[in-house]
Design an enzyme around this catalytic site. Structure first.
Site, mmCIF file in Angstrom:
data_model
loop_
_atom_site.group_PDB
_atom_site.id
_atom_site.type_symbol
_atom_site.label_atom_id
_atom_site.label_comp_id
_atom_site.label_asym_id
_atom_site.label_seq_id
_atom_site.Cartn_x
_atom_site.Cartn_y
_atom_site.Cartn_z
ATOM 1 N N ASP A 101 1.394 -0.790 0.173
ATOM 2 C CA ASP A 101 0.081 0.013 0.063
ATOM 3 C C ASP A 101 0.774 0.974 -0.024
ATOM 4 O OD1 ASP A 101 -1.794 2.125 0.581
ATOM 5 O OD2 ASP A 101 -2.277 1.690 2.094
ATOM 6 N N HIS A 151 -4.379 -17.012 -5.282
ATOM 7 C CA HIS A 151 -5.147 -16.414 -4.476
ATOM 8 C C HIS A 151 -6.877 -17.235 -3.604
ATOM 9 C CE1 HIS A 151 -6.885 -16.310 -8.323
ATOM 10 N NE2 HIS A 151 -8.336 -15.209 -7.912
ATOM 11 N N ASP A 152 -6.694 -18.175 -4.093
ATOM 12 C CA ASP A 152 -8.070 -18.793 -3.575
ATOM 13 C C ASP A 152 -7.609 -20.301 -3.246
ATOM 14 O OD1 ASP A 152 -9.463 -17.580 -5.535
ATOM 15 O OD2 ASP A 152 -9.437 -18.363 -7.089
ATOM 16 N N GLU A 184 -7.276 -20.353 -16.691
ATOM 17 C CA GLU A 184 -7.623 -21.475 -15.542
ATOM 18 C C GLU A 184 -8.786 -22.194 -16.204
ATOM 19 O OE1 GLU A 184 -9.554 -20.466 -10.923
ATOM 20 O OE2 GLU A 184 -10.127 -19.461 -12.804
ATOM 21 N N ASP A 206 -1.452 -1.420 -3.683
ATOM 22 C CA ASP A 206 -2.342 -0.531 -5.357
ATOM 23 C C ASP A 206 -1.056 -0.485 -6.531
ATOM 24 O OD1 ASP A 206 -0.346 1.499 -3.397
ATOM 25 O OD2 ASP A 206 -1.784 2.303 -3.008
ATOM 26 N N ASP A 258 -4.820 -10.268 -15.955
ATOM 27 C CA ASP A 258 -6.257 -10.662 -15.476
ATOM 28 C C ASP A 258 -7.289 -10.688 -16.318
ATOM 29 O OD1 ASP A 258 -7.439 -12.960 -13.861
ATOM 30 O OD2 ASP A 258 -6.071 -12.816 -12.649
ATOM 31 N N ASP A 314 -9.527 -15.892 -16.802
ATOM 32 C CA ASP A 314 -10.555 -16.387 -15.319
ATOM 33 C C ASP A 314 -11.358 -17.388 -16.260
ATOM 34 O OD1 ASP A 314 -11.124 -15.319 -12.417
ATOM 35 O OD2 ASP A 314 -13.346 -15.443 -13.408
ATOM 36 N N ASP A 368 -4.116 4.166 2.600
ATOM 37 C CA ASP A 368 -5.435 3.831 3.159
ATOM 38 C C ASP A 368 -5.697 2.291 3.421
ATOM 39 O OD1 ASP A 368 -4.994 2.526 0.170
ATOM 40 O OD2 ASP A 368 -6.507 3.296 -0.940
ATOM 41 N N ASN A 421 -0.077 4.738 -0.235
ATOM 42 C CA ASN A 421 -0.761 5.924 0.257
ATOM 43 C C ASN A 421 -1.730 5.782 1.643
ATOM 44 O OD1 ASN A 421 -2.893 4.685 -0.095
ATOM 45 N ND2 ASN A 421 -3.808 5.071 -1.759
#
Ligand code: TEU
Ligand code: CA
Length: 548
Positions: free
Chosen positions: A28, A322-323, A248, A36, A105, A206, A32, A30
């Site tokens: 990150d 990520h899954d 995928e 990013d 992606d 995907d 928040d 910034n």
């Protein structure tokens, strides 16, 4: 063919190692609390040090983030949460300076319900965009059939304006696109070509095997028109540039993979298949129903994919994304033998034929997480928790499933340092950092020759040094051994030997000592002499130069 001509022929992605970034959890810039694009740009040097050739970037396009970016509302813009289109162009250019390509992606099976196409489509049956989606007539409350969505509930959602149901394989906010419509396909090709012109190095597609659905026949994956669509897609877009493409495909068999990744380049470079991942999935049950991991089956699956695709297709090699839960918490041991087992799993995979993918934090041995239920963020996790409570499961049972299988296991923030929030953000992270960041982090591992990071770095370097990693033929050794996974890879010049003890107990070494001239390339214990016993999770990689 002469060696030089051969080299020219070999596609760049066959000797490449690809690193997956899940942008909201990477870095990150910034404060928040959300990773990013500028955060990624600031870490390119780190990735160059690791040695990777390309980044697969999980979706950064404009999205209401119902499924964290896998619900796209504008394919040609960047979500403000991640930055701007200008930032994306900077990332592509800066990455290039670091010899890294950017793989985007593409989510083409569905869009967000907030996409302009769907906003129009649901206005009336006569609307020109109506047919971009999959609709069925019916009456409210009576679904066209009992198909279920992947994240729970019916796959059908009623829209009063048109008095029809639309089809969604994932959340209600992810309506399925209708690939039978040639106008939609053309829009998609134009969008992809626009990204190719921006200089991206390729695409990850995907759930691409689900685009040719026929819900009336209950067909989702591997529909009759799938390969026709893929060939057209490839011809109209990818084939015009030297790109890597990876689909995928949860429903892939080796036979199908030969079609997808045929060396004639008519479809894709390769696919992600999940046979080695789904071994502990009980047929007919859900992924939340836990079962033991069968080791001999794992060997059988790898051997089959390694041998059957040889010369006829191309494998992708991965343990994580990520899954999926973290591999060291799954096949490895995230306590006593944490470092040994993480390295063993890396050595085993990176010796095989195919293109390896490293998921962010895997190179540090990042582990699964046990959150309180309020701390989970993933739509699938939250839905299943509710659904299973209603079905009468106890909270303890459900939590045990989540600890093992929740997608949030992979989505905890990247652990950069032992500083606040693991150095991921100066603000409040969107999802809680794994408390083990004090022991497991980049700063601690990057200069340490014995670290998991250094092991990955070395494996990547080795793959570039020896041709046998790209083209060597795979041969399984001691197939029926209950604890050892061993194989060779061989071409005219080299013979590679990989031997791994997969468990936390010592085991007698079933192999003969390699030739005296064979060089030990890498191992996960300090001493380097051959021994008749393999220690817990011990892994060794030897290289014999046959020309000597
Ligand atoms: O995943 C496809 C998919 O079917 C599953 O992996 C799903 O995420 C879940 O694990 C099933 O239990 C892809 C993306 O990788 C995933 O992040 C998206 O949520 C999904 O497609 C929808 O776009
Ligand atoms: Ca941010």
């Amino acid at each position: 063919m002469a060696d030089k001509d051969m080299a020219k022929q070999v596609k760049w992605w066959k000797s490449a190692v690809i690193y997956q970034i899940y942008p909201r959890s990477f870095a990150d810039s910034n404060g928040d609390g959300i990773g990013d694009l500028q955060g990624i740009i600031s870490k390119l040097e780190y990735l160059e040090t690791l040695g990777i050739d390309a980044i697969w970037l999980s979706p950064v396009c404009r999205s209401p983030q119902d499924d964290h970016g896998y619900d796209i509302s504008d394919y040609q813009d960047i979500d403000p949460m991640f930055g701007t289109l200008q930032d994306m162009e900077t990332l592509i250019a800066e990455a290039k300076r670091h010899h890294i390509r950017i793989i985007m992606d593409l989510v083409l099976n569905h869009s967000s319900d907030e996409h302009f196409w769907f906003q129009e489509a649901k206005k009336s049956r006569e609307n020109p965009y109506h047919d971009y989606y999959v609709w069925r007539d019916g009456t409210e409350g009576e679904f066209p059939n009992d198909m279920r969505a992947a994240f729970g509930g019916s796959a059908w959602e009623w829209v009063p304006e048109v008095q029809q149901y639309y089809f969604h394989q994932f959340s209600v906010k992810q309506p399925d696109l209708n690939w039978d419509n040639p106008k939609l396909r053309l829009e998609i090709y134009n969008m992809i070509n626009w990204w190719i012109e921006k200089g991206v190095g390729g695409f990850r597609l995907d759930v691409i095997d689900q685009i040719a659905k026929e819900p009336d026949k209950r067909i989702t994956a591997n529909g009759p028109r799938l390969h026709e669509f893929l060939r057209e897609l490839s011809r109209e877009t990818f084939q015009k540039a030297d790109l890597v493409t990876v689909g995928e495909t949860w429903g892939a068999t080796t036979e199908l993979a030969k079609l997808y990744s045929n060396p004639d380049n008519s479809e894709l470079s390769m696919v992600f298949q999940f046979e080695h991942i789904c071994l502990d999935q009980i047929p007919g049950k859900e992924k939340w129903d836990l079962a033991p991991l069968p080791f001999l089956k794992l060997k059988e699956v790898f051997e089959r994919w390694q041998t059957q695709l040889y010369g006829e297709g191309w494998n992708s090699l991965f343990w994580n994304n990520h899954d999926l839960p973290r591999i060291v918490s799954r096949w490895g041991n995230d306590e006593k033998y944490w470092a040994e087992s993480a390295k063993m799993l890396a050595i085993l995979l990176h010796g095989m034929q195919g293109t390896p993918y490293i998921y962010q934090g895997e190179e540090l041995g990042m582990t699964n997480i046990c959150y309180e239920i309020e701390e989970y963020r993933d739509i699938e996790t939250l839905n299943i928790y509710r659904e299973r409570l209603e079905k009468g499961y106890t909270k303890e049972e459900i939590m045990r499933s989540l600890y093992a299988r929740s997608r949030d296991n992979a989505r905890t923030p990247m652990q950069w340092s032992d500083g606040e929030n693991a150095g991921f953000t100066a603000g409040e992270p969107w999802i809680k950092v794994n408390p083990n960041y004090r022991e497991i982090n980049v700063a601690k591992q990057i200069g340490d020759e014995d670290s998991i990071f250094s092991c990955y770095q070395k494996l990547i370097r080795l793959r570039k040094e020896y041709s046998v990693f790209v083209d060597g033929i795979f041969r399984m050794l001691c197939r029926d051994h209950e604890a050892v996974f061993a194989y060779t890879r061989e071409n005219d010049d080299y013979r590679l030997l990989v031997i791994c003890n997969f468990f936390d107990k010592p085991t007698a070494n079933p192999l003969e000592k390699p030739e005296e001239s064979a060089k030990l390339l890498i191992c996960n214990y300090g001493d380097t002499v051959w021994s008749t016993t393999l220690r817990p999770y011990e892994a060794r990689m030897y290289m014999e130069d046959k020309r000597r």
